[in-house]
Design an enzyme around this catalytic site. Structure first.
Site, mmCIF file in Angstrom:
data_model
loop_
_atom_site.group_PDB
_atom_site.id
_atom_site.type_symbol
_atom_site.label_atom_id
_atom_site.label_comp_id
_atom_site.label_asym_id
_atom_site.label_seq_id
_atom_site.Cartn_x
_atom_site.Cartn_y
_atom_site.Cartn_z
ATOM 1 N N TYR A 1 0.847 -1.211 0.000
ATOM 2 C CA TYR A 1 0.000 0.000 0.000
ATOM 3 C C TYR A 1 0.876 1.253 0.000
ATOM 4 O O TYR A 1 0.554 2.251 -0.641
ATOM 5 C CB TYR A 1 -0.931 0.003 1.215
ATOM 6 C CG TYR A 1 -1.730 1.285 1.352
ATOM 7 C CD1 TYR A 1 -2.576 1.711 0.325
ATOM 8 C CD2 TYR A 1 -1.624 2.082 2.488
ATOM 9 C CE1 TYR A 1 -3.302 2.895 0.440
ATOM 10 C CE2 TYR A 1 -2.344 3.261 2.615
ATOM 11 C CZ TYR A 1 -3.185 3.664 1.584
ATOM 12 O OH TYR A 1 -3.880 4.840 1.697
ATOM 13 N N ARG B 1 -11.767 13.360 1.915
ATOM 14 C CA ARG B 1 -12.681 12.485 2.674
ATOM 15 C C ARG B 1 -14.040 12.318 2.015
ATOM 16 O O ARG B 1 -14.704 11.298 2.188
ATOM 17 C CB ARG B 1 -12.867 13.036 4.091
ATOM 18 C CG ARG B 1 -11.577 13.124 4.900
ATOM 19 C CD ARG B 1 -10.995 11.768 5.194
ATOM 20 N NE ARG B 1 -9.731 11.876 5.930
ATOM 21 C CZ ARG B 1 -8.957 10.827 6.198
ATOM 22 N NH1 ARG B 1 -9.292 9.610 5.807
ATOM 23 N NH2 ARG B 1 -7.829 10.994 6.850
ATOM 24 N N GLU C 1 -13.933 -0.985 6.713
ATOM 25 C CA GLU C 1 -13.902 0.324 6.051
ATOM 26 C C GLU C 1 -15.226 0.487 5.306
ATOM 27 O O GLU C 1 -15.739 -0.462 4.733
ATOM 28 C CB GLU C 1 -12.710 0.399 5.091
ATOM 29 C CG GLU C 1 -12.565 1.755 4.435
ATOM 30 C CD GLU C 1 -11.260 1.901 3.639
ATOM 31 O OE1 GLU C 1 -10.185 1.632 4.207
ATOM 32 O OE2 GLU C 1 -11.350 2.261 2.468
ATOM 33 N N TYR D 1 -0.980 13.152 6.331
ATOM 34 C CA TYR D 1 -0.561 12.127 7.291
ATOM 35 C C TYR D 1 0.940 12.228 7.536
ATOM 36 O O TYR D 1 1.707 12.462 6.600
ATOM 37 C CB TYR D 1 -0.845 10.711 6.742
ATOM 38 C CG TYR D 1 -2.256 10.199 6.859
ATOM 39 C CD1 TYR D 1 -3.222 10.818 7.647
ATOM 40 C CD2 TYR D 1 -2.624 9.038 6.161
ATOM 41 C CE1 TYR D 1 -4.508 10.296 7.735
ATOM 42 C CE2 TYR D 1 -3.904 8.520 6.244
ATOM 43 C CZ TYR D 1 -4.839 9.153 7.027
ATOM 44 O OH TYR D 1 -6.103 8.630 7.101
ATOM 45 N N ARG E 1 1.353 6.837 -6.782
ATOM 46 C CA ARG E 1 0.232 7.764 -6.981
ATOM 47 C C ARG E 1 0.701 9.202 -6.756
ATOM 48 O O ARG E 1 0.402 10.096 -7.547
ATOM 49 C CB ARG E 1 -0.912 7.385 -6.030
ATOM 50 C CG ARG E 1 -2.109 8.311 -6.123
ATOM 51 C CD ARG E 1 -3.320 7.773 -5.378
ATOM 52 N NE ARG E 1 -3.093 7.494 -3.963
ATOM 53 C CZ ARG E 1 -4.048 7.145 -3.105
ATOM 54 N NH1 ARG E 1 -5.313 7.018 -3.538
ATOM 55 N NH2 ARG E 1 -3.778 6.896 -1.845
HETATM 56 C C1 3EB Z 1 -7.757 6.161 5.763
HETATM 57 O O1 3EB Z 1 -8.622 6.941 6.164
HETATM 58 C C2 3EB Z 1 -8.221 4.766 5.448
HETATM 59 O O2 3EB Z 1 -5.444 5.522 -0.188
HETATM 60 O O3 3EB Z 1 -7.046 6.192 -1.519
HETATM 61 C C3 3EB Z 1 -9.450 5.348 2.753
HETATM 62 C C4 3EB Z 1 -9.826 5.926 1.535
HETATM 63 C C5 3EB Z 1 -8.166 4.900 2.922
HETATM 64 C C6 3EB Z 1 -8.898 6.065 0.496
HETATM 65 C C7 3EB Z 1 -6.632 5.786 -0.423
HETATM 66 C C8 3EB Z 1 -7.241 5.031 1.865
HETATM 67 C C9 3EB Z 1 -7.609 5.604 0.676
HETATM 68 O O4 3EB Z 1 -6.555 6.454 5.655
HETATM 69 C C10 3EB Z 1 -7.726 4.239 4.179
#
Ligand code: 3EB
Length: 337
Positions: free
Chosen positions: A150, A222, A328, A209, A157
């Site tokens: 990942y 989000r 999720e 992050y 990306r």
């Molecule tokens: C998170 O909130 C959970 O890498 O495109 C959620 C939605 C998550 C999209 C992405 C990852 C992705 O980090 C994981």
């Protein structure tokens, strides 16, 4: 002047690609959910998501994205796409190969290649605004060449975003889940106008992050609202039991489900404030729920029914991008003007 295509989402009633009244020429594309899949060909792009359907009456489901005007369908490099007016839906599948090139692991390279193709197509088509991406990654949690896959995906990306000078805080809604069969597959929906992007005040934006989650941050927002003449479409990204940037309720699937729904509630509130129309409620949403361990399905379903009686949800068994996440949830809703 061109009118925006009105993009809509419909789960199809049967495990058949019957169109339930949608004109064939209006179909942008489909998602096909189910573990054991026979190959198929369709006139429109289809993203096969090879995951077991949990608790359903059928083990193969279709969902349809469609518009209100005729679609032009074509291929661009590895992408199969449909364009209906000012909306474009595309799907690609990519084999990663096995070779490290210039020290870059195969998945990272394949991801960058895929995103570059998508960005090139959108530039050529004059529809630069990505609304939603659906990423399905083989063996997402496996460590390969010293890094979890990942995290490799995130580097590839991120590099494509940087190459095309796409700011990461202007990212699409997205999800990224693991699959145990089939190649890397990415689907996307793009338009000619920007979406309203929604962040979650309970969470640090994914593009911010800290480095403990990998050398490059994920590039997604989000939630996104697509504003159309005939109504708004709310696209909620994959949402998990994360507060701030940390996974909470490790090992407790029921609590993780509640926390994910708390996050979705906040997104729905934010979307209602940001949108210009009546707004959305948890009841309005159509949910896709990814569960790491099939045996957790009854607990997840019970939690969700308690929060949203009669919830309309599809449950899939799937790997999730952080080893400690057990569930999720993503969702779509439309509000008619
Ligand atoms: C998170 O909130 C959970 O890498 O495109 C959620 C939605 C998550 C999209 C992405 C990852 C992705 O980090 C994981």
């Amino acid at each position: 002047m061109k009118h925006d295509a009105f993009v809509q989402f419909h789960p199809l009633p049967e495990a058949q690609p019957t169109l339930a009244g949608i004109a064939e020429e209006h179909v942008l594309g489909m998602a096909r959910l189910g573990h054991l899949q026979e190959a198929g060909t369709w006139p429109w792009p289809v993203q096969s998501i090879p995951m077991p359907v949990l608790g359903g009456e059928t083990d193969l489901l279709y969902e349809c994205w469609h518009a209100d005007q005729p679609c032009h369908r074509d291929r661009f490099q590895d992408i199969h796409y449909s364009r209906c007016g000012n909306a474009l839906f595309g799907v690609l599948y990519l084999d990663e190969g096995t070779q490290l090139v210039d020290g870059q692991p195969p998945l990272q390279r394949a991801t960058e290649h895929a995103y570059r193709q998508i960005f090139s197509l959108l530039r050529t088509a004059g529809l630069p605004y990505l609304c939603r991406m659906w990423n399905y990654i083989p063996d997402i949690n496996r460590v390969e060449h010293g890094l979890e896959r990942y995290r490799q995906f995130n580097i590839g990306r991120h590099q494509a975003f940087a190459s095309f000078e796409r700011p990461v805080d202007f990212s699409p809604a997205a999800c990224a889940l693991g699959i145990t069969q089939g190649p890397l597959t990415i689907a996307f929906l793009a338009m000619n106008t920007p979406t309203l992007r929604i962040e979650n005040p309970r969470q640090i934006s994914a593009f911010d992050y800290p480095a403990e989650y990998g050398p490059r941050s994920p590039t997604f927002t989000r939630a996104a609202i697509l504003q159309q003449a005939s109504g708004e479409l709310l696209l909620i990204s994959g949402t998990a039991s994360i507060v701030g940037h940390q996974t909470v309720h490790i090992g407790n699937v029921a609590a993780q489900t509640r926390e994910s729904m708390a996050n979705i509630s906040v997104l729905v509130e934010q979307a209602t404030q940001a949108g210009t129309q009546a707004g959305f409620t948890l009841q309005d949403l159509l949910y896709r729920v990814y569960i790491r361990h099939a045996e957790d399905y009854p607990a997840v379903r019970a939690e969700l029914w308690q929060q949203v009686p009669g919830i309309r949800a599809v449950y899939l068994q799937s790997d999730i991008c952080r080893q400690d996440l057990l569930v999720e949830i993503e969702a779509v809703a439309s509000s008619q003007a």
